[in-house]
Write an enzyme that holds these catalytic residues in place. Sequence first.
Site, PDB file in Angstrom:
ATOM      1  CE1 TYR A  52      -0.167   1.918   4.305  1.00  0.00           C
ATOM      2  CE2 TYR A  52       1.030   0.037   4.430  1.00  0.00           C
ATOM      3  CZ  TYR A  52       1.183   0.939   4.663  1.00  0.00           C
ATOM      4  OH  TYR A  52       1.926   1.654   6.414  1.00  0.00           O
ATOM      5  NE  ARG A  74       6.966   3.851   0.083  1.00  0.00           N
ATOM      6  CZ  ARG A  74       6.949   5.096   1.451  1.00  0.00           C
ATOM      7  NH1 ARG A  74       7.887   5.302   2.558  1.00  0.00           N
ATOM      8  NH2 ARG A  74       5.322   6.107   1.851  1.00  0.00           N
ATOM      9  NE  ARG A 105      -6.003 -20.101   5.115  1.00  0.00           N
ATOM     10  CZ  ARG A 105      -5.040 -20.679   5.507  1.00  0.00           C
ATOM     11  NH1 ARG A 105      -5.184 -21.660   4.404  1.00  0.00           N
ATOM     12  NH2 ARG A 105      -4.092 -19.934   5.968  1.00  0.00           N
ATOM     13  CE  LYS A 117       3.475   3.339   2.621  1.00  0.00           C
ATOM     14  NZ  LYS A 117       3.684   3.766   4.962  1.00  0.00           N
ATOM     15  CD  GLU A 126      10.423   1.432  10.234  1.00  0.00           C
ATOM     16  OE1 GLU A 126      10.016   3.094   9.873  1.00  0.00           O
ATOM     17  OE2 GLU A 126      10.409   0.820  10.288  1.00  0.00           O
ATOM     18  CG  LEU A 174       8.096   2.447   5.017  1.00  0.00           C
ATOM     19  CD1 LEU A 174       8.106   1.943   3.997  1.00  0.00           C
ATOM     20  CD2 LEU A 174       7.367   3.396   5.383  1.00  0.00           C
TER      21      LEU A 174
END
Length: 286
Positions: free
Chosen positions: A33, A52, A101, A150, A182, A206
């Site tokens: 995301y 990114r 799945r 991310k 972070e 990140l």
Amino acid sequence: MTRTVYVNGDYLPETEATVSIFDRGFLMGDAVYEVTSVLGGKLLDYAGHEARLARSLSELEMTNPVSAEDLLEVHRQLVIRNGIENGLIYLQISRGNAGDRSFVFPDASVPGTVVLFTQSVPDLETTPASQKGIKVISFDDLRWGRRDIKTVQLLWPSMAKMAAKKAGCEDAFFVKDGMVTEGSSSNAYIVKGNRIITRPLSNDILHGITRATLLKYAAETQYEIEERAFTIEEAQNADEAFVTGASTFITPVVEVDGKAVGTGAPGPVAQRLRELYIAEGKKAAI
């Protein structure tokens, strides 16, 4: 007001938007995301978020079903259709729906799922947190090892946020091997004199888009940048501390684990850098 959202090529009322229960983003957290800020109806740091996103997808061997040109147009359309002056656009791409799945990746012919939606934040420039600063707690960093990607795997950061809330604070500094990595949803910094200290890029953190832009502006403004890890004790004894993120810009940290940082109020470096970031960001926004 019902928002207009984007799902796999369609603009829909949020009440009509659906994703399959077999989507791997839902079942496996197999998705990435980005969050892009909107100021004055324009996108901040969009090129960085686009780059990114491409890197995250590549690291997970995923492809983007939407071209770069079309994705930018979707962002712009959502700003217009939802009347967003200040706010955020959330983008998520999953590996898609293979029909059942399985731990094994679906065939490359299975298209990814693309979802975008807006969040209106009228006071994005002058949030209470940016004016008063935030209090943080330390929290063990038990996330998976590829924090540079991310992904939507945000359970541990959510638990950190909740632990901070229970402690009467707003956020947490993750700590690994005695050193701060972070924030729970941000990059972390301390200030000593004219030096801005922050952990160097690696798989441990990140690769923040706001971080990259902020450090560029800071260096141009004659601050010394020192990329190294620091401890909670160093943060407590620093002149200032702050965090950066796409949705929060530069936010002062005024307390760490119950001890005031500096004067216990937002410091001049964080305030100056926030003003600079917003001013320059608006000039470059698209």
